[in-house]
Design an enzyme around this catalytic site. Structure first.
Site, PDB file in Angstrom:
ATOM      1  N   HIS A  90      -9.687   1.369  -1.550  1.00  0.00           N
ATOM      2  CA  HIS A  90      -8.110   1.358  -1.148  1.00  0.00           C
ATOM      3  C   HIS A  90      -7.573   0.465  -2.408  1.00  0.00           C
ATOM      4  CE1 HIS A  90      -4.399   0.664   0.362  1.00  0.00           C
ATOM      5  NE2 HIS A  90      -4.469  -0.226   1.377  1.00  0.00           N
ATOM      6  N   LYS A 106     -10.717   7.116   1.158  1.00  0.00           N
ATOM      7  CA  LYS A 106     -10.739   5.774   0.672  1.00  0.00           C
ATOM      8  C   LYS A 106     -12.137   5.375   0.341  1.00  0.00           C
ATOM      9  CE  LYS A 106      -6.321   3.436   1.411  1.00  0.00           C
ATOM     10  NZ  LYS A 106      -5.321   4.675   1.910  1.00  0.00           N
ATOM     11  N   HIS A 147      -3.861   7.597   5.689  1.00  0.00           N
ATOM     12  CA  HIS A 147      -3.933   6.335   5.032  1.00  0.00           C
ATOM     13  C   HIS A 147      -5.543   5.719   5.333  1.00  0.00           C
ATOM     14  CE1 HIS A 147      -2.689   2.732   3.266  1.00  0.00           C
ATOM     15  NE2 HIS A 147      -2.697   2.194   4.195  1.00  0.00           N
ATOM     16  N   PHE A 191       1.365  -2.840   4.600  1.00  0.00           N
ATOM     17  CA  PHE A 191       1.673  -4.119   5.222  1.00  0.00           C
ATOM     18  C   PHE A 191       3.148  -4.328   5.078  1.00  0.00           C
ATOM     19  CE2 PHE A 191      -2.605  -6.663   4.814  1.00  0.00           C
ATOM     20  CZ  PHE A 191      -3.173  -5.923   5.819  1.00  0.00           C
ATOM     21  N   GLU A 247      -2.876   5.254  13.216  1.00  0.00           N
ATOM     22  CA  GLU A 247      -2.531   6.381  12.579  1.00  0.00           C
ATOM     23  C   GLU A 247      -3.183   7.905  13.421  1.00  0.00           C
ATOM     24  OE1 GLU A 247      -4.318   6.625   8.858  1.00  0.00           O
ATOM     25  OE2 GLU A 247      -2.894   8.075   8.086  1.00  0.00           O
ATOM     26  N   CYS A 273       0.801  -1.272  -0.034  1.00  0.00           N
ATOM     27  CA  CYS A 273      -0.043  -0.142  -0.198  1.00  0.00           C
ATOM     28  C   CYS A 273       0.846   1.373  -0.112  1.00  0.00           C
ATOM     29  CB  CYS A 273      -1.004  -0.113   1.157  1.00  0.00           C
ATOM     30  SG  CYS A 273      -1.482  -1.477   1.577  1.00  0.00           S
TER      31      CYS A 273
END
Lengths: 402, 87
Positions: A330, A325, A293, A389, A304, A161
């Site tokens: 995403h 998003k 994010h 990730f 976050e 990501c």
């Protein structure tokens, strides 16, 4: 060190073709999330994704379809064409001094998925002979370099990501250091395929409901797809050709958690944002908007927000935060690029785009993001985060060009 | 507790033991999952088995964030299964 500016941008997303379509959708909160159905999943558990609309796919096939490449490359070529046209680049602007840096999380997922089905289910040995060049992760970057004869460095970062943000960040660093004069940078992803979707279902980070970042009733993310590509140039190159400068990339930070593959670390996310601020020579109080994010998973949201409080102060005073998003999904390897387009929209329009589907402040994190309707901002700098990730963080800061 | 629920509870305890790789004799509703050394990777295996057997999708998110004990997990899963049947 050289200053780096943006002179063009392009996007392909569930919100349609074009960066303007994406900015418009993120600002108005018009979601591109739609029902999706995969014929090779027996019992699909999650029924929606921010997939490109059928008419968008048709138009891309018509304009950029090629028997040697698959959607992930077509999306990037379309976005790059838009960016190059906006920047007003001509044949003389490419060659050795123009690079390409386009990341992807999954690469050629469509060919891979079709081959698995043919090879394993049908037992066929008659697979697509062009599978290797279609699947390889750098296909999109290479097709973009061929499209424009960009013969400088070509990179493809595959950092899940963070691929899009890191690809833009790497291009920025190389330009800053004088390695090249301009670069087509961004990310592309086209992994809404049955086999890929099923493994996301099994990881259980997708919601079967709506994507609601920061909301008390959040329950996971919604996948997306698309591509965002920017024309980045050194300020002197842009000036030399009389280009219209859209904004400046003021700072970039990236680091690794070196901790857990899936569980994020707020201290490292905060360190990443601080790196970008230091690189930009800015204070937290200079940033008026953060495009988070904001996946809408409990792990990301808690991480976050803790990181944001550590960087911008406990009360996040004077800062607007949102996640776009739920609008464009995403988009994994394209996420950072699409979200930088949305962040540019915020800077240009002086309007923080909304976190749609937001229902209620979550007492666990206590943040009241820009919910459901855009809010006016008055700022010269905005930030965009990608927290991937693998524990890979990336933060970009855009600034009004002065 | 209805017989249905008792059967379901028994089945689920066996499933959690099996997929969580814990001795069945150690599993009890009041036990904390953490103390049984059931971690996030085990959770996805347990939830996959639950999906296969009972046709319900539970994301590893809000729904699970307050689950601490085996009983919490049972309550969540049984509610989901009953919702699914009612739907």
């Amino acid at each position: 060190m050289k200053r780096v500016v943006i002179t063009g941008m392009g996007a392909v997303s569930a919100c349609g073709l074009g960066a303007d379509a994406l900015v418009q959708a993120t600002q108005s909160g018009a979601s591109g999330v739609r029902p999706v159905k995969f014929t090779n999943i027996d019992q699909q558990r999650v029924g929606t994704a921010a997939a490109l609309a059928p008419e968008t796919k048709e138009k891309i096939e018509e304009d950029a379809g090629h028997r040697m490449r698959e959607p992930v490359s077509n999306y990037a070529v379309m976005a790059a064409r838009e960016a190059v046209a906006q920047a007003g680049l001509g044949p003389e602007d490419f060659g050795d001094r123009c690079g390409v840096s386009i990341g992807s999380g999954f690469g050629g997922a469509q060919t891979l998925d079709r081959n698995y089905m043919k090879f394993s289910v049908e037992g066929s040995m008659r697979l697509d002979p062009m599978s290797v060049p279609k699947i390889m992760n750098n296909a999109a970057a290479s097709w973009v370099s061929m499209e424009f004869n960009a013969m400088g460095p070509a990179y493809c970062l595959a950092t899940a990501c963070s691929s899009g943000s890191q690809s833009i960040g790497l291009a920025y660093q190389l330009l800053k250091a004088g390695v090249m004069d301009r670069c087509l940078a961004g990310g592309s992803e086209a992994s809404l395929e049955g086999g890929v979707f099923r493994v996301w279902e099994l990881l259980r980070v997708m919601t079967a409901d709506k994507n609601r970042p920061f909301s008390k009733d959040r329950n996971g993310m919604t996948l997306g797809e698309g591509s965002g590509v920017f024309v980045l140039e050194t300020l002197e190159s842009a000036k030399a050709r009389g280009a219209n400068i859209l904004c400046e990339i003021a700072g970039y930070g990236t680091n690794s958690d070196a901790g857990d593959l899936l569980r994020p670390n707020p201290e490292r996310a905060a360190a990443c944002m601080n790196l970008a601020l230091a690189d930009a020579g800015l204070q937290g109080s200079d940033i008026g908007y953060v495009n988070a994010h904001g996946t809408g998973t409990v792990a990301n949201d808690i991480n976050e927000v803790a990181a944001l409080r550590s960087v911008f102060g406990e009360d996040l005073a004077g800062l607007e935060v949102s996640s776009t998003k739920p609008v464009h999904g995403h988009a994994l390897g394209a996420a950072g690029a699409l979200e930088l387009v949305a962040s540019f929209g915020a800077l240009q329009r002086q309007s923080a785009p909304p976190t749609i589907n937001f229902n209620e402040v979550d007492p666990k994190i206590g943040i009241d993001p820009v919910g459901n309707a855009a809010r006016p901002i008055s700022t010269r700098a905005v930030m965009s985060n990608s927290l991937a990730f693998g524990g890979i963080n990336a933060t970009l800061i855009l600034k009004t060009y002065e | 507790m209805s017989t249905d629920r008792e059967t379901l509870t028994r089945e689920l305890l066996a499933l959690v033991a099996d997929e969580g790789m814990v001795e069945a004799s150690e599993i009890a509703p009041e036990k904390r999952l953490e103390d049984l050394d059931i971690q996030s990777a085990d959770f996805v295996m347990i939830l996959m088995a639950i999906e296969e057997k009972y046709d319900v999708y539970i994301s590893v998110d809000n729904e699970l964030s307050d689950v601490e004990t085996v009983q919490d997990l049972l309550d969540l899963v049984i509610t989901k299964i009953e919702d699914q049947k009612a739907a």
